[in-house]
Design a protein around this motif. Structure first.
Motif, short mmCIF file in Angstrom:
data_model
loop_
_atom_site.label_atom_id
_atom_site.label_comp_id
_atom_site.label_asym_id
_atom_site.label_seq_id
_atom_site.Cartn_x
_atom_site.Cartn_y
_atom_site.Cartn_z
N THR A 24 -2.87 -2.64 4.32
CA THR A 24 -1.85 -2.28 3.33
C THR A 24 -1.95 -3.20 2.12
N MET A 28 -2.56 -2.25 -1.85
CA MET A 28 -1.72 -2.71 -2.96
C MET A 28 -2.58 -3.34 -4.06
N ASN A 32 -3.16 0.66 -8.23
CA ASN A 32 -1.93 0.55 -9.03
C ASN A 32 -2.01 1.66 -10.07
N LYS A 37 5.63 4.47 -5.37
CA LYS A 37 5.28 3.89 -4.08
C LYS A 37 5.70 4.81 -2.93
N SER A 39 7.30 3.97 -0.53
CA SER A 39 8.69 3.63 -0.17
C SER A 39 9.71 4.52 -0.87
N ASN A 87 11.24 -0.26 2.86
CA ASN A 87 10.68 -1.20 1.88
C ASN A 87 9.35 -1.81 2.32
N GLN A 88 8.88 -1.45 3.49
CA GLN A 88 7.60 -1.96 3.99
C GLN A 88 6.43 -1.00 3.69
N PRO A 90 4.68 -0.23 0.49
CA PRO A 90 4.56 -0.53 -0.94
C PRO A 90 3.35 0.07 -1.63
N ASP A 92 0.62 2.74 -3.40
CA ASP A 92 0.68 3.81 -4.39
C ASP A 92 0.45 5.16 -3.73
N ASN A 105 -0.92 1.81 6.72
CA ASN A 105 0.39 1.24 6.40
C ASN A 105 1.39 1.54 7.53
#
Length: 463
Positions: A24, A28, A32, A37, A39, A87-88, A90, A92, A105
Motif C-alpha cells: 500500500t 501511495m 498520485n 482516494k 477511503s 482511513n486505512q 489511502p 489513488d 491494501n
C-alpha cells in the motif's frame, strides 16, 4: 515512528500505527493521479471486505485455512465493513497493476487487524499473512473484479433510490398541473393542446423506464469469477472453491451471486461494466433532455415561453439587472455531459483488454462510480432546488392555446378539415385567433367551442 517492511522491491518504511503495509505504501508513492482516494469510497471498501470474508470462510470449509486464522480474518473483515478502518485505504483510485494495489491494501489491512485479534503485532505476517492467508486461493484478477461488481450493486441501489424520488417529484407536479392547458410543440413549432400535467407525468414515466434499464443491466454483476485466480484456470485454488465461494458471498451479502459459467472467459471480460455504463449514459441523456425542456418552458419572462417559473436561486447577470437564470437545470445538464464522457472512458478501457486480463479496470471502476455519484448529487439538487418549487403560469398557458393555430386540429372532428384549413389560413394571414374567427363566422357557438376545448374533453389519452 515507522516499522520496516519488505517486498519484492526491497525494504520500505511504513507508519508504525498504519494497518496497511508495504505494498500500500508503494502505491501511495507511485500513484498520485486523481486526488481521489479509496477511503472516499466506503461502498467499495465494504465490497472488498465482503469478498475477503467469503474467501476465508470458503478456505476454512475446504480445510486449507486454519479455522482460528479464518475466524480472525472474518472478524477483521466485519470491522472493515462497519467503516471502522476507512482511513486505512489511502491509495489513488486510478493505478497501474490491474488493481493489485487495491487488493493488497485490503489484504494488508485485514491481516493486521486479524493479527491484533490473534494477540500479535502489526507486520508479524508469519502468523497471518496478507498473501498466504487473506489472499489464499485468490488473485487480484478474481478478487478485484468481484469486489467491483458488489460495489456497483450498492451504488446502483443508491442511485435508484434517488431516481424514485425524482420520478415522485415529477408526478407530484403532474397532479398539481393536471388542469393547466397549454400547447404541445414538435420541432419547436405549435402542435396540439395538452396539459402541463401530462408533460410532467411523461417525465416521471421516462425516469421510471430508466430505472428498469439500470436494474436489468445490474443483474450482470451477479456472475463472478472468484476461483479463477490469475487467468481463469483456478491455479492454487482447490477443487470446489469457485462454486462454494460464490455461494458464501451470496449468503453473507444477501445478493444472488453465482459462479461465472466460464472463468477463463469471465476474467478479462468487462462487458457488464460497459452495458451498465451505457445505461447510465442513457439516463443522463434523458435527464439532460428534461432539463432542456425546463429551461425552454421557463424562458422569458417576457419574450420566451414563460409557461412555468423555476425557483429563483441567484442573480443571473453581472450587467443585466433583474435577470435570473435557470442555473439548476444548467448544472444538471453539465453533470449529464460528464456522465456521457465517462461512458467513452469506460468503452476505451474495456476495449484495451488483452488476452487473459483487462488491466484497465481501475479507471473503468472510477469512471462508473463517478458517474453514479455525480448523478445522485445532481438529482438531489434538481429535486430540492428546482422541481419542488416549480409553479405554472396558468392564464398565460391558456391564452397561448386560444391564440394558437394548433387548436384547429382539435376542431377537425367538429367543423371538418376544409373549414379547419380555411380558418387556419385566415388566422395566419390576419393575426386573428382561431377561437375568435370560429365564433365570428358562426361556425360554432361559444358554449360549444368552450366545451370542445375543455381539457377533460380534448386531452383524454387513449387506453
Amino acid at each position: 515512528m515507522y516499522r520496516i517492511e519488505n517486498d519484492l522491491i526491497g525494504d520500505l518504511q511504513v507508519p508504525e500505527d498504519a494497518y496497511y503495509g508495504v505494498q500500500t505504501q508503494r502505491a501511495m508513492d507511485n500513484f498520485n493521479i486523481t486526488n481521489e482516494k479509496l477511503s472516499n469510497y466506503p461502498n467499495f471498501i465494504k465490497a472488498l471486505a465482503y469478498v475477503k470474508w467469503a474467501a476465508a470462510k470458503t478456505n476454512a470449509e475446504l480445510g486449507v485455512l486454519d479455522q482460528n486464522i479464518a475466524n480472525a480474518i472474518i472478524e477483521a473483515s466485519k470491522d472493515v465493513i462497519a467503516g471502522t478502518y476507512d482511513n486505512q485505504f489511502p491509495i489513488d483510485m486510478i493505478q497501474g497493476g490491474a488493481g493489485t494495489s487495491t487488493n493488497m491494501n485490503i489484504n494488508e489491512v485485514i491481516a493486521n487487524i486479524a493479527l491484533e485479534k490473534l494477540g500479535h503485532k502489526k507486520g508479524e505476517n508469519q502468523f497471518c499473512s496478507p498473501n498466504d492467508h487473506v489472499n489464499l486461493s485468490q488473485s487480484t484478477n478474481d478478487a478485484y473484479p468481484t469486489s467491483i461488481k458488489l460495489a456497483l450493486i450498492y451504488y446502483n441501489e443508491d442511485l435508484i433510490g434517488h431516481l424514485k424520488q425524482l420520478a415522485s417529484a415529477f408526478r407530484t407536479k403532474a397532479a398539481q398541473f393536471a388542469q393547466v392547458i397549454k400547447m404541445g410543440r414538435t420541432q419547436l413549432q405549435d402542435a396540439v393542446p395538452m396539459t402541463l400535467g401530462q408533460e410532467f407525468e411523461a417525465y416521471a414515466v421516462s425516469i421510471e423506464n430508466e430505472i428498469k434499464r439500470l436494474d436489468a443491466n445490474s443483474i450482470q454483476f451477479l456472475a463472478i469469477n472468484m476461483g479463477a485466480t490469475a487467468i481463469g484456470t483456478g491455479l492454487n485454488a482447490v477443487p470446489g472453491y469457485a462454486t462454494l465461494c460464490a455461494k458464501n458471498l451470496a449468503e453473507i451479502t444477501n445478493r444472488a451471486f453465482v459462479k461465472a459459467p466460464n472463468l477463463i472467459e469471465s476474467t478479462p471480460d468487462t462487458s457488464p461494466y460497459v452495458f451498465y455504463s451505457s445505461a447510465l449514459k442513457g439516463l443522463a441523456i434523458k435527464i439532460s433532455k428534461i432539463c432542456n425542456d425546463l429551461r425552454l418552458l421557463s424562458s422569458g419572462p417576457r419574450c420566451g415561453f414563460n409557461e412555468i417559473n423555476l425557483p429563483a436561486m441567484q442573480p443571473g447577470s453581472s450587467i443585466m439587472p433583474g435577470k435570473v437564470n435557470p442555473v439548476i437545470p444548467e448544472v444538471m445538464n453539465q453533470v449529464c455531459f460528464k456522465v456521457i464522457g465517462n461512458d467513452l472512458t469506460v468503452s476505451l478501457a474495456a476495449e484495451a483488454g488483452q488476452l487473459q486480463l483487462n488491466v484497465m479496470e481501475p479507471v473503468l471502476m472510477y469512471s462508473v462510480v463517478e458517474s453514479v455519484q455525480l448523478l445522485v448529487r445532481g438529482i438531489d439538487t434538481l429535486i430540492d432546488k428546482c422541481i419542488n418549487g416549480i409553479t405554472a403560469n396558468e392564464a398565460h398557458c391558456k391564452a397561448m392555446v386560444l391564440n394558437s393555430i394548433g387548436i384547429v386540429t382539435a376542431l377537425n372532428p367538429y367543423i371538418g378539415y376544409k373549414n379547419s384549413t380555411k380558418i387556419a389560413k385566415e388566422a395566419l394571414e390576419t393575426g386573428a385567433s382561431v377561437y375568435d374567427l370560429i365564433i365570428e363566422k358562426n361556425i360554432l357557438t361559444k358554449e360549444a367551442l368552450d366545451d370542445i376545448l375543455n381539457p377533460e374533453n380534448m386531452l383524454g389519452v387513449s387506453e
